[in-house]
Write a protein that holds these residues in place. Structure first.
Motif, PDB file in Angstrom:
ATOM      1  N   LYS A 491       0.848  -1.203   0.000  1.00  0.00           N
ATOM      2  CA  LYS A 491       0.000   0.000   0.000  1.00  0.00           C
ATOM      3  C   LYS A 491       0.873   1.239   0.000  1.00  0.00           C
ATOM      4  O   LYS A 491       1.903   1.295   0.685  1.00  0.00           O
ATOM      5  N   ASP A 492       0.442   2.217  -0.746  1.00  0.00           N
ATOM      6  CA  ASP A 492       1.119   3.513  -0.795  1.00  0.00           C
ATOM      7  C   ASP A 492       0.950   4.193   0.565  1.00  0.00           C
ATOM      8  O   ASP A 492      -0.143   4.198   1.144  1.00  0.00           O
ATOM      9  N   THR A 493       2.033   4.784   1.073  1.00  0.00           N
ATOM     10  CA  THR A 493       1.943   5.477   2.372  1.00  0.00           C
ATOM     11  C   THR A 493       1.419   6.904   2.200  1.00  0.00           C
ATOM     12  O   THR A 493       1.310   7.651   3.164  1.00  0.00           O
ATOM     13  N   GLY A 494       1.144   7.298   0.940  1.00  0.00           N
ATOM     14  CA  GLY A 494       0.661   8.658   0.696  1.00  0.00           C
ATOM     15  C   GLY A 494       1.736   9.572   0.136  1.00  0.00           C
ATOM     16  O   GLY A 494       1.467  10.707  -0.251  1.00  0.00           O
ATOM     17  N   TYR A 495       2.967   9.043   0.074  1.00  0.00           N
ATOM     18  CA  TYR A 495       4.077   9.886  -0.397  1.00  0.00           C
ATOM     19  C   TYR A 495       4.544   9.520  -1.814  1.00  0.00           C
ATOM     20  O   TYR A 495       5.522  10.066  -2.302  1.00  0.00           O
ATOM     21  N   SER A 496       3.898   8.565  -2.455  1.00  0.00           N
ATOM     22  CA  SER A 496       4.324   8.172  -3.813  1.00  0.00           C
ATOM     23  C   SER A 496       3.979   9.270  -4.809  1.00  0.00           C
ATOM     24  O   SER A 496       2.951   9.939  -4.671  1.00  0.00           O
ATOM     25  N   LYS A 497       4.843   9.465  -5.819  1.00  0.00           N
ATOM     26  CA  LYS A 497       4.576  10.526  -6.803  1.00  0.00           C
ATOM     27  C   LYS A 497       5.374  10.258  -8.081  1.00  0.00           C
ATOM     28  O   LYS A 497       6.293   9.432  -8.094  1.00  0.00           O
ATOM     29  N   CYS A 498       5.017  10.981  -9.130  1.00  0.00           N
ATOM     30  CA  CYS A 498       5.787  10.909 -10.383  1.00  0.00           C
ATOM     31  C   CYS A 498       6.912  11.932 -10.328  1.00  0.00           C
ATOM     32  O   CYS A 498       6.727  13.026  -9.783  1.00  0.00           O
ATOM     33  N   VAL A 499       8.052  11.566 -10.898  1.00  0.00           N
ATOM     34  CA  VAL A 499       9.193  12.488 -10.917  1.00  0.00           C
ATOM     35  C   VAL A 499       9.846  12.459 -12.301  1.00  0.00           C
ATOM     36  O   VAL A 499       9.522  11.612 -13.123  1.00  0.00           O
ATOM     37  N   GLY A 500      10.762  13.397 -12.514  1.00  0.00           N
ATOM     38  CA  GLY A 500      11.511  13.420 -13.770  1.00  0.00           C
ATOM     39  C   GLY A 500      10.791  14.193 -14.857  1.00  0.00           C
ATOM     40  O   GLY A 500       9.663  14.650 -14.677  1.00  0.00           O
TER      41      GLY A 500
END
Length: 563
Positions: A491-500
């Motif tokens: 489960k995502d902790t809420g801090y996942s994001k797209c980068v680059g």
């Protein structure tokens, strides 16, 4: 889409027994069993490679003959020509052999065929050069096993050949003084996966042993051997593993001036085989692709560091030119597949007479990233067309090309990479036949990329100790790939994001059943962000590596895919 395949597990009894014997956890024991390591002795050999594990070079067929002929040449003051192909394996092999011989004997020169005027392997032009310049012995490295006519031509001119090759022999073997190729059916050498530079190393080992040298005298040459092993994608098992392990030590601790010049500009950390493959090898290769392979030999044999630096800068320019060219040609080739409405075929075969011959192999690999199937990229080469072939995992493209032999002038190579030439009028017939052969022989599931998973793992099993042992599985490569794990119920902790740029990459922070969170990075997986948001559970496949940030090192997941 990718398909995930979890490797079959060994029985629990074998896993528990090895785990107990070695004092490691069951996942590590299972990874070792997958590598056919079943007891303490084999594990010790695997985790503690030793130069004493290298085989006696005289076990290789014709080694005595090769050594005697070179000793005779030196005793009688003959001129020796060290001849090799223009890729990394060939240029490192030529650098190794020539620099070894030149330590004690001056009458040695090197020859690399021109990719454009002569093509791959031994050429008539090369033999004429030897004849014009008084060479009576040619040592061919990483080529020659199929040069039946050329070796006969040389013999008529009074020139002897010693062939050091690792490619598959044809039905007829050249009439050389000695042929060192562990892939010959009647060669009983214990390991048959050496690269061309590796076979060259066995020859200098044999020459040196006869002259009273020990294995320690050959260590300085292992940076070249490790570079060739990484670049030529040979299995990193058995003897190759030992050569790569000690070669990496040389690259990191005391590399030759040329390799030092390449890495001082691009890498500051401890190098792995991956760095060799992606940083050192492309630059050495770029010389033969863009200009001439002799530039690479010049760099790799130079002893003065400042001179080597100026050679390395020149090669860097070749590499930049190569990069922009392969990008441009890949774009044109992809467009050609669309224009010809060939997206649904079993093969990709594309041709443009203006494409640069030096990058068609790279372009073939790039096309597979978009259209995952056996691929050939053709260009004009003199009066003929030349192609580079690349394959998908599990499919032998060499055999498929061999089945189209009636359309070809010449071909050679391996299971996953090959080269060929044909007459322009044969192109369409070849293209049709190659498609037919592949469509009738390929298992269609091979047309979907596969991720092989070594083991399922829970996040709480990823500890510093676990990773410390995992690191000792290196050097990684075919036959000993970096272990890939599967973890479910993430489960995502809420801090996942797209980068680059363009949000192309996915940076995640995940936990499993309330475990402490761990970070991960997935290159080119940015489009999968929706699958992990809103507290939905998901599975991930990944390798484990270290991430250094502001001086702090932490473990992270290097994502390969999520579902």
């Amino acid at each position: 889409m990718t398909r995930w395949t979890v490797k079959a597990s060994h029985n629990k009894e074998a896993i528990n027994s090895l785990s107990e014997t070695l004092g490691v956890d069951t996942v590590i024991a299972s990874l070792l069993l997958q590598r056919e390591i079943t007891n303490y002795e084999e594990a010790k050999k695997f985790f503690r490679p030793s130069l004493s594990h290298l085989h006696d070079p005289f076990l290789m067929k014709d080694m005595e003959k090769a050594v005697s002929r070179i000793e005779k040449a030196i005793a009688e003051g003959e001129n020796i020509l060290v001849y090799g192909d223009y890729d990394v394996d060939g240029t490192t092999a030529v650098s190794l052999m020539s620099s070894y011989l030149l330590e004690a004997y001056p009458n040695v020169a090197t020859y690399i065929p021109d990719r454009y005027n002569e093509g791959y392997g031994v050429s008539y032009q090369g033999i004429d050069f030897a004849d014009d310049n008084g060479f009576t012995l040619i040592i061919a490295l990483d080529c020659g096993i199929k040069a039946v006519d050329k070796v006969a031509y040389a013999k008529e001119k009074g020139i002897d050949f010693i062939i050091c090759d690792h490619h598959r022999p044809g039905d007829v073997i050249p009439d050389a003084v000695a042929i060192l190729d562990p892939k010959q059916d009647d060669c009983n050498y214990p390991y048959d996966e050496l690269c061309g530079c590796g076979v060259g190393f066995k020859l200098i080992q044999a020459l040196g042993t006869k002259a009273g040298k020990t294995i320690l005298d050959f260590i300085p040459y292992l940076d070249l051997v490790a570079t060739a092993i990484g670049a030529d994608i040979v299995p990193i098992t058995g003897e190759n593993r030992v050569l790569a392990y000690f070669g990496l030590k040389v690259i990191n601790d005391n590399p030759r001036a040329g390799i030092k010049a390449i890495i001082s500009k691009h890498l500051k950390k401890k190098l792995t085989i991956t760095d060799v493959v992606f940083v050192i090898a492309p630059r050495i290769n770029a010389a033969g692709r863009m200009k001439h392979g002799l530039h690479a030999v010049q760099l790799l044999t130079e002893k003065d560091f400042e001179t080597a630096q100026s050679f390395a800068e020149e090669i860097d320019i070749f590499n930049s030119d190569r990069k922009s060219l392969d990008k441009e040609i890949t774009k044109e080739a992809l467009q050609q597949i669309i224009d010809n409405k060939e997206e649904d075929k079993f093969t990709s075969v594309v041709y443009n007479e203006g494409w640069h011959k030096g990058v068609i192999g790279i372009v073939a690999s790039r096309l597979i990233e978009t259209h995952y199937r056996p691929t050939l990229v053709f260009t004009k080469s003199g009066e003929k067309l030349a192609a580079s072939a690349r394959s998908v995992k599990g499919f032998d493209v060499y055999n498929a090309i061999e089945a189209c032999e009636d359309c070809l002038e010449q071909f050679g190579g391996h299971k996953y990479a090959a080269g060929l030439t044909l007459k322009p009028q044969q192109y369409e017939a070849f293209k049709t036949k190659f498609e037919k052969v592949v469509s009738e022989t390929i298992d269609t599931k091979l047309l979907t990329p596969e991720i092989i998973i070594d083991s399922e793992l829970n996040l709480d099993q990823i500890t510093p100790k676990f990773y410390r042992i995992l690191k000792q599985f290196a050097p990684f490569g075919p036959g000993n790939l970096s272990p890939v794990f599967l973890t479910q119920n993430l489960k995502d902790t809420g801090y996942s994001k797209c980068v680059g740029q363009d949000d192309a990459h996915l940076k995640i922070s995940v936990s499993q059943n309330g475990s402490p969170s761990i970070n991960g990075i997935g290159f080119n997986l940015g489009d999968k962000i929706a699958r992990i948001k809103n507290q939905q559970t998901f599975s991930a496949v990944y390798a484990i590596d270290e991430n250094e940030w502001n001086g702090t090192i932490s473990l992270q997941l290097k994502l390969k895919d999520i579902k």
